[in-house]
Design an enzyme around this catalytic site. Structure first.
Site, PDB file in Angstrom:
ATOM      1  N   ASP A  47     -19.001  13.972  -5.145  1.00 29.29           N
ATOM      2  CA  ASP A  47     -19.858  12.839  -5.457  1.00 29.29           C
ATOM      3  C   ASP A  47     -20.564  13.072  -6.789  1.00 29.29           C
ATOM      4  O   ASP A  47     -20.815  14.225  -7.171  1.00 29.29           O
ATOM      5  CB  ASP A  47     -20.921  12.648  -4.373  1.00 29.29           C
ATOM      6  CG  ASP A  47     -20.324  12.168  -3.055  1.00 29.29           C
ATOM      7  OD1 ASP A  47     -19.199  11.622  -3.078  1.00 29.29           O
ATOM      8  OD2 ASP A  47     -20.976  12.340  -2.017  1.00 29.29           O
ATOM      9  N   TYR A  75     -20.120  25.023   0.646  1.00 33.25           N
ATOM     10  CA  TYR A  75     -21.168  24.289  -0.041  1.00 33.25           C
ATOM     11  C   TYR A  75     -22.545  24.925   0.161  1.00 33.25           C
ATOM     12  O   TYR A  75     -22.819  25.533   1.205  1.00 33.25           O
ATOM     13  CB  TYR A  75     -21.276  22.855   0.497  1.00 33.25           C
ATOM     14  CG  TYR A  75     -20.062  22.001   0.307  1.00 33.25           C
ATOM     15  CD1 TYR A  75     -19.880  21.255  -0.858  1.00 33.25           C
ATOM     16  CD2 TYR A  75     -19.084  21.895   1.305  1.00 33.25           C
ATOM     17  CE1 TYR A  75     -18.765  20.446  -1.033  1.00 33.25           C
ATOM     18  CE2 TYR A  75     -17.975  21.088   1.137  1.00 33.25           C
ATOM     19  CZ  TYR A  75     -17.819  20.370  -0.031  1.00 33.25           C
ATOM     20  OH  TYR A  75     -16.722  19.569  -0.205  1.00 33.25           O
ATOM     21  N   ASP A  89     -27.817  10.379   0.828  1.00 31.26           N
ATOM     22  CA  ASP A  89     -28.193  11.311  -0.237  1.00 31.26           C
ATOM     23  C   ASP A  89     -29.366  10.736  -1.035  1.00 31.26           C
ATOM     24  O   ASP A  89     -29.902   9.668  -0.707  1.00 31.26           O
ATOM     25  CB  ASP A  89     -27.000  11.636  -1.147  1.00 31.26           C
ATOM     26  CG  ASP A  89     -26.387  10.391  -1.783  1.00 31.26           C
ATOM     27  OD1 ASP A  89     -27.120   9.404  -2.020  1.00 31.26           O
ATOM     28  OD2 ASP A  89     -25.173  10.402  -2.054  1.00 31.26           O
ATOM     29  N   ARG A 181     -22.924  14.904   3.975  1.00 28.32           N
ATOM     30  CA  ARG A 181     -24.012  13.935   4.207  1.00 28.32           C
ATOM     31  C   ARG A 181     -24.118  13.570   5.686  1.00 28.32           C
ATOM     32  O   ARG A 181     -25.206  13.513   6.257  1.00 28.32           O
ATOM     33  CB  ARG A 181     -23.777  12.676   3.373  1.00 28.32           C
ATOM     34  CG  ARG A 181     -24.047  12.853   1.893  1.00 28.32           C
ATOM     35  CD  ARG A 181     -23.594  11.635   1.118  1.00 28.32           C
ATOM     36  NE  ARG A 181     -22.154  11.493   1.101  1.00 28.32           N
ATOM     37  CZ  ARG A 181     -21.501  10.338   0.951  1.00 28.32           C
ATOM     38  NH1 ARG A 181     -22.184   9.224   0.827  1.00 28.32           N
ATOM     39  NH2 ARG A 181     -20.189  10.302   0.925  1.00 28.32           N
TER      40      ARG A 181
END
Length: 305
Positions: A47, A75, A89, A181
């Site tokens: 993203d 991550y 987000d 997310r």
């Protein structure tokens, strides 16, 4: 007669440190222009909000990019608790708030442990998944919400790095197709509150880690010194397959496998995918071990180097 592609032939893999604010495709096109490359593609979108590892495959390396797409990802994520946004987000507007007190550290660790292993996850509306030919995020921007099929994912590791009031830093290693997310929202709900991704950084893709990443700024500096300086930053194609066993073929076998025929290889692995080399240690491509022990070609490269 087809139009000839512009650019120079470049083969190899670049570990790009994608900056926050750029889409994966915008970052790819910028890097491709710097290299003056004829052909390039990235392996798994990040993203615009996210930063970190985005492997760029040039030339013949695009033939193995699919294996990186299928690889596990790692991550680092900063979570803001107590608020929920429309996009999951920091880019979305706040659509809900919770007045629940921040959770204790032991409760957070218990919650993270509950999400380890295989599970079904429903992709968020703000995602690139297609529904009847349209991206979900396009429908979401138009105010539409549609039913999404759950996807099977696996969380290998889920660790708390830091907890400071309503902010927590997590590390997660997961299979492809995992939406961090959505995972964050589910964890927050498990804790009796809500939350969203404030920051996200990808640290690893398959065999590639954060070590060896190059920023756009570093690439621009290298480009000023010429293409040789840029090309020196590329990794060999077979590093994308470093976790796979390797087989070496004799000249006769190279001839037959180059024509799409399975070949017998002494002491070959007993199954699965393999890296295939000639007797000069040049990567020929990817093969699959058949039930009878022969190696069948699956993705062959043209001569590189």
């Amino acid at each position: 007669m087809g139009r000839r592609r512009s650019g120079r032939p470049v083969d190899g893999i670049l570990l790009l440190d994608k900056p926050v604010g750029a889409s994966s495709n915008a970052a790819l096109q910028r890097v491709k222009r710097l290299f003056g490359a004829r052909k390039a593609g990235h392996t798994g979108s990040l993203d615009p909000l996210a930063s970190g590892l985005l492997p760029i495959c040039f030339g013949e390396a695009t033939k193995v990019s699919g294996y990186l797409l299928d690889a596990d990802k790692y991550y680092w994520v900063r979570v803001r608790l107590g608020e929920k946004t429309a996009t999951g987000d920091a880019e979305g507007e706040v659509i809900a708030r919770s007045d629940t007190s921040p959770p204790a550290e032991d409760k957070v660790r218990e919650a993270l442990a509950a999400f380890l292993g295989e599970q079904d996850q429903v992709p968020p509306m703000h995602s690139a998944v297609k529904h009847q030919g349209k991206r979900l995020y396009e429908l979401a921007r138009a105010g539409e919400e549609v039913e999404r099929k759950p996807r099977r994912i696996r969380i290998h590791e889920f660790e708390l790095e830091r907890l400071d009031g309503d902010t927590m830093d997590l590390r997660v290693r997961c299979t492809k197709g995992t939406y961090v997310r959505t995972l964050v929202e589910d964890v927050a709900e498990h804790l009796g509150t809500c939350g969203y991704v404030a920051e996200l950084r990808r640290l690893a893709v398959g065999p590639f880690g954060a070590q060896g990443m190059h920023t756009i700024e570093a690439l621009e500096e290298a480009a000023e010194r010429g293409h040789e300086s840029l090309d020196a930053l590329l990794l060999p194609i077979d590093e994308a397959l470093a976790d796979w066993p390797a087989v070496v073929l004799d000249p006769d076998s190279v001839f037959y496998i180059g024509r799409g025929q399975p070949v017998q290889v002494p002491r070959a692995p007993t199954g699965g995918w393999v890296r295939v080399y000639d007797d000069h240690e040049r990567l020929l491509g990817v093969g699959e071990v058949l039930d009878d022990g022969r190696i069948a070609p699956k993705r062959l490269l043209r001569a590189v180097g």
